[in-house]
Design an enzyme around this catalytic site. Structure first.
Site, short mmCIF file in Angstrom:
data_model
loop_
_atom_site.label_atom_id
_atom_site.label_comp_id
_atom_site.label_asym_id
_atom_site.label_seq_id
_atom_site.Cartn_x
_atom_site.Cartn_y
_atom_site.Cartn_z
N ASP A 30 0.85 -1.19 0.00
CA ASP A 30 0.00 0.00 0.00
C ASP A 30 0.89 1.24 0.00
O ASP A 30 2.03 1.18 0.45
CB ASP A 30 -0.93 0.01 1.22
CG ASP A 30 -2.19 0.81 0.98
OD1 ASP A 30 -2.08 2.04 0.84
OD2 ASP A 30 -3.29 0.22 0.94
N GLU A 151 -14.32 -10.22 -6.78
CA GLU A 151 -14.64 -10.70 -5.42
C GLU A 151 -16.15 -10.62 -5.20
O GLU A 151 -16.83 -9.76 -5.76
CB GLU A 151 -13.88 -9.88 -4.38
CG GLU A 151 -14.04 -8.37 -4.46
CD GLU A 151 -15.29 -7.86 -3.77
OE1 GLU A 151 -15.84 -8.59 -2.93
OE2 GLU A 151 -15.72 -6.73 -4.06
N LEU A 253 -34.54 -10.18 0.26
CA LEU A 253 -35.95 -9.79 0.24
C LEU A 253 -36.37 -9.26 1.61
O LEU A 253 -37.48 -9.50 2.07
CB LEU A 253 -36.84 -10.97 -0.17
CG LEU A 253 -36.78 -11.37 -1.64
CD1 LEU A 253 -37.71 -12.55 -1.91
CD2 LEU A 253 -37.14 -10.20 -2.56
N CYS A 263 -20.32 -1.26 -2.53
CA CYS A 263 -20.51 -1.99 -3.80
C CYS A 263 -21.74 -1.56 -4.59
O CYS A 263 -21.63 -1.04 -5.69
CB CYS A 263 -20.57 -3.49 -3.53
SG CYS A 263 -19.01 -4.19 -2.92
#
Length: 433
Positions: A30, A151, A253, A263
Site C-alpha cells: 500500500d 470478489e 428480500l 458496492c
C-alpha cells in the site's frame, strides 16, 4: 505460490490474508504509510469479524507481510492482484480507474516473465484490456498474462465468503493464467466450490451484473413494502411467500431503508454508464438506482410523520449508522440521508453505532454521538432503528420507555414484532407492516 496484493483496503486485506491462510506467501502493498505502520504493529485498519486474529496468525507463520515498496516484491511474484479502490467518478458516475492505471504503470518494469496480473477490484468491462496495454507499452517483450477474478465478499462475513464461496469466477484469455489461478484456488476444491472459467470481459461483467440484480431485489421488496402498508398486508408474509419459490429465493428480500455500502451504489452506477457507452441502456437498473435514492430520504420523512408530521424541536435517537451490521463502513449508508431528513425537519439527532462512530463523524455533522443505545434514547421523542446490529435486537423495552419522552419506536429493519413492542406500551412503526 508467491502473491503480491496491491491495496490493503477491505478487498485486498481480506483476500491477501485468506490466500496466506491457504498456504501461499502473500505480501500486501500500500502507499498509505499509516496503514502499513498499523498492520506491521498488528492493528487492523478496518472492522471485519475475525480478521485481526487471522492476520496475526499468518504474520506469525511468516506467510503474510506488508510493505510500501512494490518494486522490491514484484520480481518473485507468480501473481499480482490489483485490489485498489474504484469509486464512482465525480460528476458522471463512471468507475474511477485512476488507482488501477497507476498500479499497472508502476508494476510494469518489475514483473517477471510468466507473471499473472489479476484485477480483483470491481472494474468495468474492458479494464483488463487497458491494464494489458499499459504494461505492454512499457515492456513490449515481457511474457505475462492479465486475468479477472472479481470478489463476492459480504462485509461482516467476508472470511467465510472467501473460504466457502458460492463460486469462484476466473476470467482469462490464455491457458497459463487459468493454470496459475486454478493453482491459487486449489485449496477450495475440498469444499467443492464451483470454479467458473470464462473470458476476461465475461468475468468483469459478471460482478456488475450480480450486484445490480441483488440491488434490484432490494429495490423491489422495498416498493412492495410500501404497497403492503397501503393495502393492509404484512411485507414479511409476502416476502416469505415469494422467497420460498426456488426461482426467486429468500435472500435480499428484507425491506428496509435502502441499500448502501461500497458496492451496490457505485457498481449500479458504473453498469449504467457502461450500458450508455455501448448503446445498451439498462432501464431496469436505472429505475432501481432512482428508487433507492428516493427510498433513503423517504425513511427520514417516515420518522417525521410518526412524530406527528412535525420534527421541529424534537429529538430523535438514531440507532445504527453504518450501511449494515458487522462493519464500520459508512459509504452511502441510508443513515446519512435519514439523519439529514430529520435535521431538515428541525429535529435534533442523538446517535449510537457499535463500530461506525468515528467514520460517521466524518460524514454526519451536528449530531450528538452517544456511548450506547440507552444514552441516545435518554430524553428523545422517538427511537429509530436504522441498522440491524444484534445489540438492537433485544433492547430492554421497559428501560427504553422510561428514558424516552414518548414511547415511540420506528423500526426501519423490522427487528421486532408489533405485539411484543405494543405490549410494552409503545407506538410501533415498521416497514411494510
Amino acid at each position: 505460490m508467491r502473491i503480491v496484493m496491491i491495496g490493503t483496503g477491505y478487498v485486498g486485506l481480506v483476500s491477501g490474508t485468506c490466500f496466506a491462510d491457504f498456504g501461499h506467501h502473500v505480501t500486501c502493498v500500500d502507499k498509505d504509510q499509516s496503514k502499513i505502520d498499523a498492520l506491521l504493529d498488528g492493528r487492523i485498519p478496518i472492522f471485519e469479524p475475525g480478521l485481526d486474529e487471522l492476520v496475526a496468525a499468518n504474520v506469525a507463520s511468516g506467510r503474510l507481510d506488508f510493505t510500501l515498496d512494490l518494486a522490491s516484491v514484484l520480481p518473485e511474484a507468480d501473481a499480482v492482484f490489483i485490489a485498489v479502490g474504484t469509486p464512482s467518478r465525480r460528476g458522471d458516475g463512471h468507475a474511477d480507474l485512476t488507482y488501477v492505471h497507476a498500479a499497472s504503470r508502476e508494476m510494469a518494469p518489475h514483473l517477471r516473465d510468466g507473471a499473472v496480473v489479476v484485477t480483483k477490484s470491481t472494474v468495468p468491462v474492458g479494464t483488463g484490456d487497458e491494464v494489458e496495454r499499459t504494461i505492454r507499452e512499457t515492456c513490449p517483450d515481457l511474457e505475462f498474462s492479465v486475468a479477472s477474478n472479481p470478489e463476492f465478499l459480504r462485509e461482516g462475513a467476508a472470511i467465510d465468503d472467501f473460504k466457502r464461496p458460492d463460486r469462484v469466477v476466473i476470467g482469462v484469455n490464455d491457458e497459463h493464467a487459468e493454470e496459475v489461478l486454478q493453482g491459487i484456488y486449489r485449496p477450495l476444491t475440498r469444499n467443492e466450490s464451483p470454479m467458473l472459467v470464462m473470458s476476461r470481459r465475461g468475468a468483469e461483467l459478471t460482478k456488475y451484473a450480480a450486484n445490480a440484480f441483488l440491488a434490484t431485489k432490494i429495490g423491489f421488496i422495498n416498493e412492495i413494502a410500501d404497497l403492503c402498508e397501503k393495502v393492509g398486508a404484512d411485507v414479511q408474509d409476502v416476502a416469505k411467500g415469494i422467497g420460498l419459490d426456488t426461482r426467486i429465493g429468500s435472500r435480499f428480500l428484507m425491506p428496509g431503508p435502502g441499500y448502501g455500502g461500497s458496492c451496490f451504489p457505485k457498481d449500479t452506477l458504473a453498469l449504467l454508464k457502461t450500458g450508455e457507452d455501448f448503446e445498451a441502456p439498462l432501464r431496469i437498473v436505472e429505475s432501481v438506482v432512482a428508487s433507492n435514492d428516493s427510498r433513503k430520504r423517504s425513511m427520514g420523512r417516515k420518522v417525521v410523520q410518526a412524530l406527528g408530521g412535525d420534527g421541529y424541536g424534537k429529538t430523535v435517537a438514531v440507532l445504527g449508522l453504518t450501511f449494515k451490521a458487522n462493519t464500520d463502513d459508512m459509504r452511502d449508508s441510508p443513515a446519512i440521508a435519514v439523519v439529514q431528513a430529520l435535521q431538515d425537519a428541525g429535529a435534533k439527532v442523538k446517535a449510537y453505532d457499535p463500530e461506525g462512530m468515528e467514520q460517521a463523524k466524518a460524514v454526519i455533522n451536528d449530531v450528538t454521538y452517544c456511548e450506547n443505545a440507552y444514552e441516545a434514547m435518554d430524553g428523545a421523542d422517538a427511537a429509530v432503528i436504522v441498522t440491524e446490529w444484534d445489540v438492537f435486537r433485544a433492547l430492554d423495552l421497559k428501560r427504553a420507555k422510561d428514558l424516552l419522552k414518548q414511547p415511540l419506536l420506528v423500526d426501519l429493519r423490522n427487528l421486532y414484532s408489533r405485539t411484543e413492542v405494543e405490549r410494552e406500551g409503545f407506538t410501533y412503526v415498521a416497514v411494510g407492516r
